[in-house]
Motif scaffolding. Structure first.
Motif, PDB file in Angstrom:
ATOM      1  N   PRO A   5      -5.507   1.253   6.215  1.00  0.00           N
ATOM      2  CA  PRO A   5      -6.013   2.484   5.623  1.00  0.00           C
ATOM      3  C   PRO A   5      -5.022   3.636   5.775  1.00  0.00           C
ATOM      4  O   PRO A   5      -4.422   3.826   6.841  1.00  0.00           O
ATOM      5  CB  PRO A   5      -7.297   2.742   6.416  1.00  0.00           C
ATOM      6  CG  PRO A   5      -7.043   2.102   7.751  1.00  0.00           C
ATOM      7  CD  PRO A   5      -6.181   0.910   7.488  1.00  0.00           C
ATOM      8  N   LEU A   6      -4.865   4.401   4.725  1.00  0.00           N
ATOM      9  CA  LEU A   6      -4.092   5.639   4.704  1.00  0.00           C
ATOM     10  C   LEU A   6      -4.941   6.691   3.999  1.00  0.00           C
ATOM     11  O   LEU A   6      -5.962   6.360   3.391  1.00  0.00           O
ATOM     12  CB  LEU A   6      -2.771   5.424   3.968  1.00  0.00           C
ATOM     13  CG  LEU A   6      -1.729   4.520   4.637  1.00  0.00           C
ATOM     14  CD1 LEU A   6      -0.524   4.335   3.722  1.00  0.00           C
ATOM     15  CD2 LEU A   6      -1.291   5.086   5.979  1.00  0.00           C
ATOM     16  N   PRO A   7      -4.535   7.966   4.055  1.00  0.00           N
ATOM     17  CA  PRO A   7      -5.335   8.988   3.360  1.00  0.00           C
ATOM     18  C   PRO A   7      -5.585   8.685   1.880  1.00  0.00           C
ATOM     19  O   PRO A   7      -6.635   9.033   1.340  1.00  0.00           O
ATOM     20  CB  PRO A   7      -4.505  10.256   3.546  1.00  0.00           C
ATOM     21  CG  PRO A   7      -3.813  10.049   4.845  1.00  0.00           C
ATOM     22  CD  PRO A   7      -3.473   8.585   4.870  1.00  0.00           C
ATOM     23  N   ILE A   8      -4.640   8.019   1.223  1.00  0.00           N
ATOM     24  CA  ILE A   8      -4.791   7.717  -0.205  1.00  0.00           C
ATOM     25  C   ILE A   8      -5.754   6.574  -0.453  1.00  0.00           C
ATOM     26  O   ILE A   8      -6.321   6.451  -1.536  1.00  0.00           O
ATOM     27  CB  ILE A   8      -3.409   7.417  -0.821  1.00  0.00           C
ATOM     28  CG1 ILE A   8      -3.481   7.389  -2.338  1.00  0.00           C
ATOM     29  CG2 ILE A   8      -2.832   6.123  -0.268  1.00  0.00           C
ATOM     30  CD1 ILE A   8      -2.129   7.231  -3.012  1.00  0.00           C
ATOM     31  N   GLY A   9      -5.935   5.689   0.543  1.00  0.00           N
ATOM     32  CA  GLY A   9      -6.762   4.502   0.384  1.00  0.00           C
ATOM     33  C   GLY A   9      -6.189   3.348   1.187  1.00  0.00           C
ATOM     34  O   GLY A   9      -5.342   3.534   2.072  1.00  0.00           O
ATOM     35  N   ARG A  10      -6.610   2.143   0.876  1.00  0.00           N
ATOM     36  CA  ARG A  10      -6.123   0.945   1.574  1.00  0.00           C
ATOM     37  C   ARG A  10      -4.850   0.465   0.892  1.00  0.00           C
ATOM     38  O   ARG A  10      -4.864   0.132  -0.301  1.00  0.00           O
ATOM     39  CB  ARG A  10      -7.193  -0.135   1.572  1.00  0.00           C
ATOM     40  CG  ARG A  10      -6.852  -1.336   2.436  1.00  0.00           C
ATOM     41  CD  ARG A  10      -8.082  -2.190   2.701  1.00  0.00           C
ATOM     42  NE  ARG A  10      -7.744  -3.382   3.459  1.00  0.00           N
ATOM     43  CZ  ARG A  10      -7.521  -3.406   4.769  1.00  0.00           C
ATOM     44  NH1 ARG A  10      -7.603  -2.290   5.453  1.00  0.00           N
ATOM     45  NH2 ARG A  10      -7.222  -4.529   5.387  1.00  0.00           N
ATOM     46  N   VAL A  11      -3.762   0.416   1.667  1.00  0.00           N
ATOM     47  CA  VAL A  11      -2.419   0.266   1.092  1.00  0.00           C
ATOM     48  C   VAL A  11      -1.629  -0.803   1.837  1.00  0.00           C
ATOM     49  O   VAL A  11      -1.787  -0.994   3.048  1.00  0.00           O
ATOM     50  CB  VAL A  11      -1.651   1.609   1.175  1.00  0.00           C
ATOM     51  CG1 VAL A  11      -0.203   1.446   0.718  1.00  0.00           C
ATOM     52  CG2 VAL A  11      -2.340   2.679   0.340  1.00  0.00           C
ATOM     53  N   ALA A  12      -0.748  -1.498   1.109  1.00  0.00           N
ATOM     54  CA  ALA A  12       0.295  -2.338   1.689  1.00  0.00           C
ATOM     55  C   ALA A  12       1.604  -2.017   0.983  1.00  0.00           C
ATOM     56  O   ALA A  12       1.619  -1.694  -0.215  1.00  0.00           O
ATOM     57  CB  ALA A  12      -0.030  -3.817   1.529  1.00  0.00           C
ATOM     58  N   SER A  13       2.700  -2.083   1.720  1.00  0.00           N
ATOM     59  CA  SER A  13       4.026  -1.939   1.134  1.00  0.00           C
ATOM     60  C   SER A  13       4.656  -3.322   1.025  1.00  0.00           C
ATOM     61  O   SER A  13       4.581  -4.125   1.969  1.00  0.00           O
ATOM     62  CB  SER A  13       4.913  -1.036   1.995  1.00  0.00           C
ATOM     63  OG  SER A  13       4.398   0.275   2.028  1.00  0.00           O
ATOM     64  N   VAL A  14       5.267  -3.613  -0.118  1.00  0.00           N
ATOM     65  CA  VAL A  14       5.825  -4.940  -0.367  1.00  0.00           C
ATOM     66  C   VAL A  14       7.229  -4.828  -0.946  1.00  0.00           C
ATOM     67  O   VAL A  14       7.630  -3.783  -1.460  1.00  0.00           O
ATOM     68  CB  VAL A  14       4.925  -5.761  -1.318  1.00  0.00           C
ATOM     69  CG1 VAL A  14       3.517  -5.883  -0.743  1.00  0.00           C
ATOM     70  CG2 VAL A  14       4.879  -5.150  -2.707  1.00  0.00           C
ATOM     71  N   GLN A  15       7.951  -5.925  -0.854  1.00  0.00           N
ATOM     72  CA  GLN A  15       9.322  -6.002  -1.358  1.00  0.00           C
ATOM     73  C   GLN A  15       9.460  -7.279  -2.180  1.00  0.00           C
ATOM     74  O   GLN A  15       9.107  -8.369  -1.707  1.00  0.00           O
ATOM     75  CB  GLN A  15      10.310  -6.041  -0.186  1.00  0.00           C
ATOM     76  CG  GLN A  15      11.733  -6.401  -0.546  1.00  0.00           C
ATOM     77  CD  GLN A  15      12.487  -5.247  -1.161  1.00  0.00           C
ATOM     78  OE1 GLN A  15      12.432  -4.129  -0.667  1.00  0.00           O
ATOM     79  NE2 GLN A  15      13.183  -5.501  -2.248  1.00  0.00           N
ATOM     80  N   GLY A  64      12.989  -4.082  -5.535  1.00  0.00           N
ATOM     81  CA  GLY A  64      11.805  -3.429  -6.055  1.00  0.00           C
ATOM     82  C   GLY A  64      10.714  -3.217  -5.024  1.00  0.00           C
ATOM     83  O   GLY A  64       9.612  -3.761  -5.149  1.00  0.00           O
ATOM     84  N   SER A  65      11.004  -2.429  -3.976  1.00  0.00           N
ATOM     85  CA  SER A  65       9.967  -2.087  -3.005  1.00  0.00           C
ATOM     86  C   SER A  65       8.923  -1.190  -3.662  1.00  0.00           C
ATOM     87  O   SER A  65       9.263  -0.280  -4.422  1.00  0.00           O
ATOM     88  CB  SER A  65      10.577  -1.346  -1.807  1.00  0.00           C
ATOM     89  OG  SER A  65      11.495  -2.154  -1.127  1.00  0.00           O
ATOM     90  N   CYS A  66       7.657  -1.430  -3.356  1.00  0.00           N
ATOM     91  CA  CYS A  66       6.590  -0.594  -3.902  1.00  0.00           C
ATOM     92  C   CYS A  66       5.383  -0.713  -2.999  1.00  0.00           C
ATOM     93  O   CYS A  66       5.368  -1.485  -2.041  1.00  0.00           O
ATOM     94  CB  CYS A  66       6.246  -1.010  -5.330  1.00  0.00           C
ATOM     95  SG  CYS A  66       5.556  -2.675  -5.487  1.00  0.00           S
ATOM     96  N   ALA A  67       4.361   0.093  -3.295  1.00  0.00           N
ATOM     97  CA  ALA A  67       3.110   0.040  -2.553  1.00  0.00           C
ATOM     98  C   ALA A  67       2.005  -0.477  -3.457  1.00  0.00           C
ATOM     99  O   ALA A  67       2.013  -0.263  -4.671  1.00  0.00           O
ATOM    100  CB  ALA A  67       2.750   1.421  -2.015  1.00  0.00           C
ATOM    101  N   LEU A  68       1.041  -1.168  -2.848  1.00  0.00           N
ATOM    102  CA  LEU A  68      -0.138  -1.676  -3.541  1.00  0.00           C
ATOM    103  C   LEU A  68      -1.358  -0.942  -3.006  1.00  0.00           C
ATOM    104  O   LEU A  68      -1.587  -0.908  -1.787  1.00  0.00           O
ATOM    105  CB  LEU A  68      -0.290  -3.182  -3.310  1.00  0.00           C
ATOM    106  CG  LEU A  68       0.934  -4.051  -3.632  1.00  0.00           C
ATOM    107  CD1 LEU A  68       0.648  -5.511  -3.294  1.00  0.00           C
ATOM    108  CD2 LEU A  68       1.351  -3.900  -5.077  1.00  0.00           C
ATOM    109  N   LEU A  69      -2.142  -0.340  -3.890  1.00  0.00           N
ATOM    110  CA  LEU A  69      -3.310   0.449  -3.522  1.00  0.00           C
ATOM    111  C   LEU A  69      -4.565  -0.251  -4.034  1.00  0.00           C
ATOM    112  O   LEU A  69      -4.678  -0.541  -5.228  1.00  0.00           O
ATOM    113  CB  LEU A  69      -3.200   1.850  -4.113  1.00  0.00           C
ATOM    114  CG  LEU A  69      -4.378   2.798  -3.911  1.00  0.00           C
ATOM    115  CD1 LEU A  69      -4.658   3.024  -2.435  1.00  0.00           C
ATOM    116  CD2 LEU A  69      -4.107   4.118  -4.631  1.00  0.00           C
ATOM    117  N   GLU A  70      -5.504  -0.508  -3.131  1.00  0.00           N
ATOM    118  CA  GLU A  70      -6.691  -1.280  -3.486  1.00  0.00           C
ATOM    119  C   GLU A  70      -7.730  -0.423  -4.200  1.00  0.00           C
ATOM    120  O   GLU A  70      -8.149   0.626  -3.701  1.00  0.00           O
ATOM    121  CB  GLU A  70      -7.300  -1.889  -2.226  1.00  0.00           C
ATOM    122  CG  GLU A  70      -8.464  -2.818  -2.500  1.00  0.00           C
ATOM    123  CD  GLU A  70      -8.939  -3.521  -1.240  1.00  0.00           C
ATOM    124  OE1 GLU A  70      -8.612  -4.705  -1.070  1.00  0.00           O
ATOM    125  OE2 GLU A  70      -9.620  -2.875  -0.422  1.00  0.00           O
TER     126      GLU A  70
END
Length: 218
Positions: A186-196, A201-207
């Protein structure tokens, strides 16, 4: 002051192996892929462009909608035309961009630059987080985020994609040869994972973001 930009026209991923990279992200995010002239590829969710993948070595580029096509600092530019992703666009579906966030080591300088160039307002947040808001179509709405990094570090834009199930998406990342670099959590924006991706192409995934910016949209 520039007319306020109300969101993102498109994302572009510049990597050495565009075909392998677009196959990876399509596998994780469910894109329909169209091969374009010159060896580039477009990934669609329904009838909306999620991202283009092209040859290069710059990683992710953020193309904001706005008046007067031009290059901007960090990994971004402005292009005219319809904004596909932002606070006034339809809610993001699985596989679509759902937020962009500036990692900055010079927050005061960046606030002055982005408010001047894109007509935004800067709003402070908690725990070294901030927001840029746009009032292009009425009351101000969050259009991009900021996160402070090491003092003096070069600023860069990070990108988020919506997923229906972040744990399942992370499992798919690993299955396809990528790596989960942080989370899910959990982060302030929502439930997140960072992937590569295995080819960049690193990016974040927001549920399940309810809107552009997840919890920031609230």
């Amino acid at each position: 002051m520039s007319v306020s930009s109300c969101g993102v026209r498109r994302l572009e991923l510049c990597v050495a192996e565009p075909e392998s990279s677009v196959d990876f992200f399509a596998g994780v995010l469910g894109w329909t892929v169209i091969a374009e002239p010159g060896g580039s590829f477009s990934g669609f969710v329904g009838d909306r462009l999620a991202a283009r993948v092209v040859a290069g070595d710059l990683g992710w580029l953020v193309v904001f909608g706005g008046d007067g096509a031009r290059e901007l600092r960090a990994n971004s530019s402005v292009d005219g035309g319809r904004v596909l992703h932002g606070p006034w666009a339809p809610p993001p579906r699985h596989g679509e961009p759902c937020w962009v966030e500036l990692l900055t080591g010079t927050p005061d300088e960046d606030d002055e630059y982005w408010t001047r160039e894109l007509g935004w307002e800067a709003a402070s947040g908690a725990r070294a987080l901030g927001l840029y808001t746009s009032a292009r179509h009425g009351g101000p709405r969050p259009v991009a985020g900021t996160m402070q990094s090491c003092l003096g570090a070069e600023s860069s834009w990070g990108v988020y994609f919506a997923v229906d199930d972040v744990e399942a998406a992370c499992a798919r990342v690993v299955e396809l040869g990528g790596a989960v670099t942080s989370g899910p959590g959990p982060l302030p924006i929502g439930r997140v994972a960072s992937v590569q991706g295995p080819h960049g192409g690193s990016c974040a995934l927001l549920e399940k973001p309810a809107g552009w910016g997840g919890n920031w949209a609230g």
